[in-house]
Motif scaffolding. Structure first.
Motif, short mmCIF file in Angstrom:
data_model
loop_
_atom_site.label_atom_id
_atom_site.label_comp_id
_atom_site.label_asym_id
_atom_site.label_seq_id
_atom_site.Cartn_x
_atom_site.Cartn_y
_atom_site.Cartn_z
N GLY A 130 -27.54 -30.13 114.36
CA GLY A 130 -27.23 -28.86 113.72
C GLY A 130 -25.75 -28.63 113.55
N GLU A 131 -24.95 -29.64 113.86
CA GLU A 131 -23.50 -29.47 113.84
C GLU A 131 -22.95 -29.57 112.42
OE1 GLU A 131 -22.42 -28.25 116.44
OE2 GLU A 131 -24.16 -28.79 117.65
N ARG A 132 -22.31 -28.49 111.98
CA ARG A 132 -21.68 -28.45 110.66
C ARG A 132 -20.32 -27.77 110.84
NH1 ARG A 132 -25.29 -31.34 110.46
NH2 ARG A 132 -27.05 -31.43 109.00
N LEU A 133 -19.28 -28.57 110.88
CA LEU A 133 -17.93 -28.05 111.13
C LEU A 133 -17.90 -27.22 112.41
CD1 LEU A 133 -16.37 -27.07 107.68
CD2 LEU A 133 -15.36 -28.56 109.40
N SER A 134 -18.65 -27.65 113.39
CA SER A 134 -18.77 -26.92 114.65
C SER A 134 -17.65 -27.31 115.61
CB SER A 134 -20.11 -27.23 115.33
OG SER A 134 -21.19 -26.97 114.46
N LYS A 135 -17.07 -26.32 116.26
CA LYS A 135 -16.13 -26.62 117.35
C LYS A 135 -16.96 -26.97 118.57
CE LYS A 135 -12.15 -24.92 119.91
NZ LYS A 135 -11.20 -23.80 120.14
N VAL A 136 -16.88 -28.22 119.03
CA VAL A 136 -17.76 -28.69 120.10
C VAL A 136 -17.03 -28.91 121.42
CG1 VAL A 136 -19.47 -29.71 118.56
CG2 VAL A 136 -17.50 -31.08 119.31
N ALA A 137 -15.71 -28.94 121.43
CA ALA A 137 -14.99 -29.16 122.68
C ALA A 137 -13.51 -28.89 122.49
CB ALA A 137 -15.19 -30.59 123.18
N THR A 138 -12.84 -28.60 123.59
CA THR A 138 -11.38 -28.62 123.64
C THR A 138 -11.00 -29.59 124.75
OG1 THR A 138 -11.14 -26.36 122.84
CG2 THR A 138 -9.28 -27.30 124.05
N LEU A 139 -10.29 -30.63 124.40
CA LEU A 139 -9.91 -31.68 125.32
C LEU A 139 -8.42 -31.59 125.64
CD1 LEU A 139 -11.72 -34.64 123.51
CD2 LEU A 139 -12.68 -32.96 125.08
N SER A 140 -7.98 -32.43 126.56
CA SER A 140 -6.57 -32.50 126.91
C SER A 140 -6.11 -33.95 126.88
CB SER A 140 -6.31 -31.93 128.31
OG SER A 140 -6.60 -30.55 128.34
N LEU A 141 -4.99 -34.19 126.23
CA LEU A 141 -4.40 -35.53 126.26
C LEU A 141 -3.86 -35.80 127.65
CD1 LEU A 141 -2.48 -35.52 122.87
CD2 LEU A 141 -4.31 -37.11 123.49
N GLY A 142 -4.15 -37.00 128.15
CA GLY A 142 -3.68 -37.38 129.48
C GLY A 142 -2.99 -38.73 129.44
N THR B 76 -7.38 -33.82 131.87
CA THR B 76 -6.38 -34.27 132.83
C THR B 76 -5.51 -33.08 133.19
OG1 THR B 76 -6.38 -36.45 131.82
CG2 THR B 76 -4.49 -35.89 133.21
N ALA B 77 -5.32 -32.89 134.46
CA ALA B 77 -4.61 -31.70 134.93
C ALA B 77 -3.19 -31.61 134.40
CB ALA B 77 -4.61 -31.68 136.45
N HIS B 78 -2.55 -32.76 134.19
CA HIS B 78 -1.15 -32.76 133.80
C HIS B 78 -0.96 -32.96 132.30
CE1 HIS B 78 -0.18 -32.69 138.03
NE2 HIS B 78 -0.94 -33.76 138.22
N ALA B 79 -2.03 -32.78 131.49
CA ALA B 79 -1.93 -33.01 130.06
C ALA B 79 -0.96 -32.01 129.43
CB ALA B 79 -3.30 -32.87 129.41
N GLN B 80 -0.30 -32.45 128.39
CA GLN B 80 0.69 -31.60 127.72
C GLN B 80 0.15 -31.03 126.41
OE1 GLN B 80 4.23 -33.91 127.28
NE2 GLN B 80 4.55 -34.16 129.47
N LYS B 81 -0.87 -31.64 125.84
CA LYS B 81 -1.38 -31.16 124.56
C LYS B 81 -2.90 -31.00 124.62
CE LYS B 81 2.24 -32.94 121.50
NZ LYS B 81 2.62 -31.60 120.97
N SER B 82 -3.40 -29.98 123.92
CA SER B 82 -4.84 -29.78 123.81
C SER B 82 -5.34 -30.36 122.49
CB SER B 82 -5.19 -28.30 123.91
OG SER B 82 -4.67 -27.60 122.79
N VAL B 83 -6.62 -30.69 122.47
CA VAL B 83 -7.25 -31.26 121.28
C VAL B 83 -8.54 -30.50 121.01
CG1 VAL B 83 -8.15 -33.33 120.18
CG2 VAL B 83 -6.30 -33.53 121.85
N ASP B 84 -8.58 -29.69 119.95
CA ASP B 84 -9.81 -29.02 119.54
C ASP B 84 -10.63 -29.98 118.69
OD1 ASP B 84 -9.16 -26.64 120.80
OD2 ASP B 84 -8.10 -25.86 119.04
N VAL B 85 -11.91 -30.11 119.00
CA VAL B 85 -12.79 -31.09 118.35
C VAL B 85 -13.81 -30.37 117.48
CG1 VAL B 85 -14.36 -33.03 118.71
CG2 VAL B 85 -12.50 -32.62 120.34
N TYR B 86 -13.83 -30.71 116.20
CA TYR B 86 -14.78 -30.15 115.23
C TYR B 86 -15.66 -31.28 114.71
CZ TYR B 86 -11.65 -26.14 115.40
OH TYR B 86 -10.90 -25.08 115.84
N LEU B 87 -16.96 -31.01 114.60
CA LEU B 87 -17.92 -32.07 114.31
C LEU B 87 -18.92 -31.67 113.23
CD1 LEU B 87 -19.44 -34.77 115.14
CD2 LEU B 87 -20.72 -33.34 116.76
#
Length: 473
Positions: A38-50, A21-32
């Motif tokens: 093959g995902e083991r504590l992998s950073k898979v995305a950075t999201l934004s709270l909207g 969301t363009a107007h988000a105020q906080k980011s969310v790093d996602v680890y999976l």
């Protein structure tokens, strides 16, 4: 040196996960970490709270409220035993470095900040031993020489990799045989009443020796599993005997020796009896004044509510998970996914019920699940094949890492509420202001949910048999 933690995402979450969301105020790093990937504590995305969106009853949500805080995290870690140390020194130097980095480096590993070790031998030693000659109640012969070959160098290697706070505590499995009524370190028995003062001074001698060797000791548990008669090193205390020993001997002796700051933890056994044992000691003000907290294990029924009852009844008392592992050992089942999920479930529920810290059992074992002088073999998050030098990381290593890497000492637990039972969650606010939200899905189907903080939200998808850590900044 290759890190066991994946550093680049190969797994794409669903399209909704990548929404921003363009107007988000906080980011969310996602680890999976997820099964069949093959995902083991992998950073898979950075999201934004909207925007929060329209709330509906059937929509799955995780509601987080960082404004409401609970206990402060002491740390998360594992036990540095003789077995771990002996196995460590059978590895090539480069593999030793990999192991230390994997556990104790908070950037490239999972950042352990809590450790447990043993006073005298335990089942995960290659033989039984003590630190004094028989009959030496004055402790003139006290020497930690048995620990100097492997265990002390191993612990010092671990401590050298730590950046930030680290708490090391020690637990006895048994006093010397001559201090006990069965004249044996194994198979239970009790501390002789006339030996209580000498045994209390033994803890002081251990602390002094370890600290002289460069290993600070944060605290002690009174006795490992004091209700169990084991075929290995063990010693039985009734609730009254443990209380009296703390009140009349261990507490005063530590204070007299200038060690009043060393934390005393009682019980150190299963959740099933934790409330009754806590009640017996904490209802005595003269004993309670020496007691920092109550330790517990997981080797019986879950009894998670008993941990909560202690916290509700004695809110000033601290709670510490002091030991847990999976057993019996079977090398063909090292890759079974349920091992990590057992850890994730326990850690979430123990923290939500008030635990200040969480300690796994051995940090490293060999290809047999040992060494162990009574053949009580079990699993560790990392196993070493001492014939090939290979390190084998179980999924439990990664599940623990979803907590220890992102929830740091000094963090405060905050509200994290799931609208569905199939998504387990806990959350902590770190000193730097970041909020780490752990979400575990042990079901066989992917679960879509919305992470909601205040008036902001973001859609997330949790794959089947997975654990996520969402770091909100």
């Amino acid at each position: 040196m290759i890190s066991p933690i994946s550093s680049s995402p190969a797994f794409l979450l669903t399209a909704c996960l990548l929404a921003t969301t363009a107007h988000a105020q906080k980011s969310v790093d996602v680890y999976l970490t997820a099964k069949d990937s093959g995902e083991r504590l992998s950073k898979v995305a950075t999201l934004s709270l909207g925007g929060r969106g329209v709330l509906t009853e059937k929509e799955q949500r995780i509601f987080v409220d960082p404004a409401k805080t609970f206990q402060t995290l002491l740390g998360i870690g594992g036990a540095l035993t003789d077995a771990s140390a002996e196995t460590y020194f059978k590895l090539p130097v480069e593999k030793r470095r990999e192991l230390i980095r994997a556990y104790y480096d908070s950037e490239h590993g999972i950042g352990y900040s809590l450790g447990r070790t043993h006073i005298n031998s335990c089942d995960f030693s290659s033989a039984s031993y003590t630190y004094v000659a028989e009959g030496d109640t004055a402790l003139k012969t006290f020497s930690i020489a048995p620990d100097e070959k492997h265990r002390i160098p191993f612990i010092k290697d671990a401590l050298a990799a730590v950046k930030g706070p680290f708490a090391m505590y020690a637990s006895p499995w048994s006093p010397p045989a001559w201090m006990k009524d069965n004249n044996h370190m194994l198979r239970g028995g009790k501390l002789k009443p006339e030996m209580r003062d000498a045994w209390a001074r033994y803890y002081v001698a251990f602390i002094q020796a370890y600290e002289k060797a460069g290993i600070p000791i944060w605290g002690l548990t009174v006795q490992n599993e004091p209700m169990a008669v084991q075929r290995w090193e063990s010693c039985v205390y009734t609730a009254e005997e443990e209380k009296d020993f703390v009140r009349d001997h261990l507490g005063p002796v530590l204070a007299k020796s200038g060690m009043a700051d060393k934390k005393i933890v009682i019980w150190d056994h299963n959740r099933t009896w934790i409330f009754q044992r806590a009640q017996a000691a904490l209802n005595d003000p003269e004993a309670a004044k020496y007691i920092w907290g109550v330790g517990f294990h997981w080797y019986s029924d879950d009894a998670f509510d008993n941990v909560r009852l202690v916290k509700e009844t004695y809110p000033q008392t601290h709670l510490l998970f002091t030991e847990g592992c999976n057993f019996p050992y079977d090398r063909t089942k090292l890759s079974d996914w349920n091992w990590g999920e057992l850890y994730g479930r326990s850690m979430i529920k123990d923290f939500n019920n008030g635990a200040d810290g969480w300690t796994d059992w051995n940090v490293l074992l060999d290809e047999t699940g040992g060494p162990n002088h009574v053949k009580n073999f079990c699993y560790a998050p990392v196993h070493a094949d001492t014939q090939t030098g290979e390190l084998m990381y179980m999924n439990s290593y990664y599940y623990i890492g979803h907590f220890s890497k992102f929830i740091r000492p000094g963090a405060k637990r905050v509200i994290s509420s799931s609208t569905v039972d199939r998504l387990l969650t806990t959350a902590f606010k770190n000193a730097d202001g970041s909020v780490a939200v752990v979400v575990m899905n042990s079901s066989g189907e992917a679960q879509a949910f919305a992470l909601t903080i205040g008036q902001q939200s973001v859609p997330v998808s949790s794959p089947a048999h997975s654990i996520l850590t969402l770091v909100v900044r």
